[in-house]
Design a protein around this motif. Structure first.
Motif, PDB file in Angstrom:
ATOM      1  N   MET A 173      93.597  72.159  85.785  1.00  0.00           N
ATOM      2  CA  MET A 173      93.203  71.800  84.417  1.00  0.00           C
ATOM      3  C   MET A 173      94.334  71.052  83.716  1.00  0.00           C
ATOM      4  N   SER A 174      93.987  70.166  82.823  1.00  0.00           N
ATOM      5  CA  SER A 174      94.992  69.342  82.142  1.00  0.00           C
ATOM      6  C   SER A 174      95.771  70.166  81.113  1.00  0.00           C
ATOM      7  N   ASP A 175      96.689  69.484  80.434  1.00  0.00           N
ATOM      8  CA  ASP A 175      97.469  70.167  79.404  1.00  0.00           C
ATOM      9  C   ASP A 175      96.569  70.621  78.263  1.00  0.00           C
ATOM     10  N   PRO A 176      96.998  71.647  77.548  1.00  0.00           N
ATOM     11  CA  PRO A 176      96.175  72.077  76.416  1.00  0.00           C
ATOM     12  C   PRO A 176      96.127  71.009  75.315  1.00  0.00           C
ATOM     13  N   VAL A 177      94.980  70.866  74.681  1.00  0.00           N
ATOM     14  CA  VAL A 177      94.830  69.912  73.580  1.00  0.00           C
ATOM     15  C   VAL A 177      95.331  70.552  72.282  1.00  0.00           C
ATOM     16  N   ILE A 178      95.055  71.830  72.153  1.00  0.00           N
ATOM     17  CA  ILE A 178      95.577  72.568  70.994  1.00  0.00           C
ATOM     18  C   ILE A 178      96.355  73.759  71.536  1.00  0.00           C
ATOM     19  N   GLU A 179      97.532  73.968  70.987  1.00  0.00           N
ATOM     20  CA  GLU A 179      98.308  75.115  71.442  1.00  0.00           C
ATOM     21  C   GLU A 179      99.034  75.735  70.246  1.00  0.00           C
ATOM     22  N   THR A 180      98.939  77.038  70.125  1.00  0.00           N
ATOM     23  CA  THR A 180      99.755  77.714  69.111  1.00  0.00           C
ATOM     24  C   THR A 180     100.631  78.723  69.838  1.00  0.00           C
ATOM     25  N   ILE A 181     101.865  78.859  69.327  1.00  0.00           N
ATOM     26  CA  ILE A 181     102.809  79.797  69.936  1.00  0.00           C
ATOM     27  C   ILE A 181     103.340  80.728  68.858  1.00  0.00           C
ATOM     28  N   ASP A 182     102.983  81.977  68.961  1.00  0.00           N
ATOM     29  CA  ASP A 182     103.471  83.009  68.038  1.00  0.00           C
ATOM     30  C   ASP A 182     103.366  82.597  66.570  1.00  0.00           C
ATOM     31  N   LEU A 183     102.220  82.062  66.203  1.00  0.00           N
ATOM     32  CA  LEU A 183     102.018  81.575  64.845  1.00  0.00           C
ATOM     33  C   LEU A 183     101.965  82.746  63.859  1.00  0.00           C
ATOM     34  N   VAL A 184     102.773  82.627  62.780  1.00  0.00           N
ATOM     35  CA  VAL A 184     102.772  83.666  61.746  1.00  0.00           C
ATOM     36  C   VAL A 184     102.618  83.001  60.401  1.00  0.00           C
ATOM     37  N   LYS A 185     101.735  83.518  59.558  1.00  0.00           N
ATOM     38  CA  LYS A 185     101.644  83.031  58.181  1.00  0.00           C
ATOM     39  C   LYS A 185     101.575  84.220  57.237  1.00  0.00           C
ATOM     40  N   LYS A 186     102.555  84.255  56.328  1.00  0.00           N
ATOM     41  CA  LYS A 186     102.563  85.323  55.328  1.00  0.00           C
ATOM     42  C   LYS A 186     102.259  84.738  53.969  1.00  0.00           C
ATOM     43  N   PHE A 187     101.410  85.398  53.206  1.00  0.00           N
ATOM     44  CA  PHE A 187     101.203  85.054  51.800  1.00  0.00           C
ATOM     45  C   PHE A 187     101.810  86.177  50.986  1.00  0.00           C
ATOM     46  N   ARG A 188     102.893  85.888  50.318  1.00  0.00           N
ATOM     47  CA  ARG A 188     103.669  86.949  49.647  1.00  0.00           C
ATOM     48  C   ARG A 188     103.864  88.124  50.602  1.00  0.00           C
ATOM     49  N   ASP A 189     103.235  89.272  50.358  1.00  0.00           N
ATOM     50  CA  ASP A 189     103.480  90.406  51.259  1.00  0.00           C
ATOM     51  C   ASP A 189     102.351  90.624  52.266  1.00  0.00           C
ATOM     52  N   VAL A 190     101.340  89.737  52.229  1.00  0.00           N
ATOM     53  CA  VAL A 190     100.234  89.899  53.169  1.00  0.00           C
ATOM     54  C   VAL A 190     100.463  89.024  54.395  1.00  0.00           C
ATOM     55  N   VAL A 191     100.357  89.632  55.570  1.00  0.00           N
ATOM     56  CA  VAL A 191     100.477  88.855  56.794  1.00  0.00           C
ATOM     57  C   VAL A 191      99.072  88.436  57.206  1.00  0.00           C
ATOM     58  N   ALA A 192      98.744  87.161  56.995  1.00  0.00           N
ATOM     59  CA  ALA A 192      97.383  86.692  57.277  1.00  0.00           C
ATOM     60  C   ALA A 192      97.211  86.366  58.753  1.00  0.00           C
ATOM     61  N   VAL A 193      98.265  85.801  59.345  1.00  0.00           N
ATOM     62  CA  VAL A 193      98.228  85.470  60.769  1.00  0.00           C
ATOM     63  C   VAL A 193      99.476  86.081  61.388  1.00  0.00           C
TER      64      VAL A 193
END
Lengths: 268, 327
Positions: B1-21
């Motif tokens: 299979m070819s390379d990934p078209v979309i790749e996320t690595i350990d993605l983190v998103k915090k909104f103030r004190d809430v960890v959404a991702v």
């Protein structure tokens, strides 16, 4: 060169959108034309009566107070500037509208640079306001004989610079706000003092000293003065100084707006 | 299979004190339909918003076609077509004008743009409404227009955030059909989010199940279903008896058991065909009379319950549930 043409394309698209959108909202078109006309008729005729003594001596003296213009002409030239000023300042509300209805996101994920999108919005809104101002001016020519037709184009270009400046400031404020009501109230609060201390309704030279100081730092003053100069040949300041100050100011507001719009994400 | 078209690595998103991702990593391969499945508030839309350059991640990386979304957002924007969860049309303009503006902003123009707009409006069956103002469109029509618009600049990657949220069943089927056709005819990669099990099962080649900002399972729908064994058995007892689970797992053949409404129990078993006779035998030995019995393949909903102990969507089952954290 290629990217310049593409930028021009993005720019033109946003202008197209803002103009199309304005024209489609008929109530907005009508209100923005009728409102200055109401000012001219109701306020101008009422106040004009106060300054009309049917006595050549007194009338000449009064005219002297209004840069040598009869009150109607004095007010009318101010109202042309005012309609552009108010229209451009509140046009930023469309940014909040687009936030709420999602169209802003559509432009934010597009490859078009945000600065170009912003400029397109500001210019699009300004064009509409200049068309409005021309309609008001046409009426002005019917009721005043002190206006100079050759001054219309320079006057409108002053109006354009004014409009870009305040549309930018409006957009800068709007990209930080989420409530249309809040934005409108803030605008009303700012518009009121600015329009009274600008020489639209009464000459700056007759204001109390403290008020003259405010008038001289009010950007609108220079637009009113410059537009009045081109339309009638009478003004308080040098029209060159008017346009230079106005341009510096508009560029500052534009840069602030670009910075503020660039940072706009969906987080706020 | 070819390379990934979309790749996320350990993605983190915090909104103030809430960890959404929270440390989300996944790869989407070329030409596949990849689904992020989970309840509202699981972090799906936040993940999407990072990928489409509207949000910056707190930490971690995300790549679209090998391009870092934080470092070169402009390049990413050219590659993707997006259908947002919330409406994003200019409702004061016509369908055609919405398409036209989009095309221009993406650098198209002239006859070519005109042709593409007509072709795509035709594809989503909105051609007769091209010159109508969008304000008067129904929710389904708006959604279809948004899909057409997202395809206008011929993106390599189509990103759909809850494409059928709030639509009636007929419209949903239509949108599903469009998505399938798009993938087949244009061969583009599709990343979508949904909280509808059936949608994920019908459309996606591979799915990540998300909950509380994390990916809790990933695989093809079949692989995910095999997590909990192969079949679900539903047994109804006569009204006079209390439904009960067996205390014997029949040598590991029964994976789980719970009582559900209507005097029934639901068993998850490895192989229903072989286990059913033994279940009969076992209940008979206990003196319980089975009134009805049925079995089916498990749905992703059961996978979700198995993984989280909660229902993905409110169902009609009236068994006690933990308090929902999702809105």
């Amino acid at each position: 060169m290629y990217s310049f043409i593409r930028s021009l394309n993005y720019f033109y698209t946003m202008v197209y959108r803002q103009v199309k959108r304005f024209l489609r909202a008929r109530s907005r078109v009508v209100v923005s034309i009728v409102q200055p006309i109401l000012w001219i008729f109701l306020f101008g005729m009422g106040m004009g009566g106060v300054f009309n003594f049917q006595n050549p001596m007194i009338d000449a003296f009064i005219r002297q107070q209004f840069n040598g213009l009869d009150y109607m002409t004095f007010l009318l030239t101010g109202i042309v500037a005012m309609s552009i000023f108010i229209g451009s300042f509140i046009s930023g509300v469309s940014v909040i509208f687009d936030k709420q209805f999602g169209f802003l996101k559509e432009t934010l994920v597009s490859p078009a640079p945000r600065e170009i999108i912003l400029l397109g919005r500001a210019v699009g809104d300004s064009l509409v306001l200049l068309i409005n101002a021309s309609i008001v001016l046409t009426l002005g020519f019917m009721i005043s004989n002190q206006l100079r037709p050759e001054g219309v184009l320079p006057a409108l270009s002053y109006g354009f610079v004014l409009s870009i400046g305040f549309a930018s400031l409006g957009i800068a404020i709007a990209s930080r706000m989420n409530s249309m009501e809040g934005f409108q109230m803030l605008m009303n609060l700012l518009i009121m003092p600015l329009q009274f201390v600008s020489g639209i309704f009464f000459p700056i030279q007759r204001m109390p000293d403290w008020m003259q100081i405010i008038a001289k730092i009010n950007p609108l003053t220079y637009a009113v003065d410059g537009i009045r100069y081109w339309l009638t040949g009478r003004s308080e300041f040098d029209p060159m100084i008017d346009i230079i100050l106005l341009m510096i100011l508009s560029i500052i507001f534009l840069v602030i707006a670009m910075w503020s719009f660039r940072k706009a994400t969906i987080e706020d | 299979m070819s390379d990934p078209v979309i790749e996320t690595i350990d993605l983190v998103k915090k909104f103030r004190d809430v960890v959404a991702v929270n440390k989300v990593s996944f790869k989407v391969m070329r030409k596949e339909i990849y689904g992020l499945l989970g309840p509202n508030g699981a972090g799906k839309t936040t993940t999407i918003n990072i990928l489409i350059t509207l949000l910056k991640p707190t930490s971690g990386q995300a790549f679209v076609d090998g391009i870092d979304v934080v470092k070169s957002p402009e390049k990413v924007r050219k590659k993707i077509g997006v259908v947002f969860q919330d409406p994003s049309l200019d409702v004061f303009l016509t369908a055609y004008e919405n398409m036209y503006i989009h095309g221009k902003i993406y650098g198209l123009g002239g006859k070519e743009l005109e042709r593409r707009i007509k072709e795509l409006l035709d594809f989503v069956e909105l051609k007769p409404f091209a010159d109508k103002v969008v304000r008067y469109f129904s929710g389904g029509m708006r959604r279809r227009l948004e899909i057409a618009r997202a395809l206008l600049h011929d993106p390599d990657i189509l990103i759909l955030d809850e494409p059928t949220l709030g639509l009636d069943p007929q419209t949903r089927n239509k949108i599903w059909e469009y998505i399938k056709v798009v993938r087949k005819e244009r061969g583009i990669t599709i990343l979508m989010t949904t909280h509808y099990m059936d949608e994920a099962e019908f459309l996606c080649d591979r799915i990540s199940i998300m909950d509380h900002g994390r990916i809790i399972a990933e695989g093809t729908p079949e692989q995910l279903k095999s997590i909990i064994g192969s079949d679900v058995v539903l047994i109804k007892f006569s009204d006079s008896q209390k439904p009960m689970c067996l205390d014997n797992d029949l040598d590991g053949a029964i994976i789980s058991c719970r009582s559900v409404s209507g005097n029934r129990v639901e068993l998850v078993v490895r192989d229903a065909v072989k286990t059913l006779p033994r279940i009969f035998e076992e209940y008979e030995r206990k003196g319980l009379v089975i009134e009805e019995i049925s079995y089916r393949r498990p749905t992703l909903n059961e996978v979700f319950i198995y993984l989280t102990g909660r229902e993905l969507r409110d169902s009609l089952e009236d068994q006690p549930r933990p308090i929902h954290r999702w809105r």
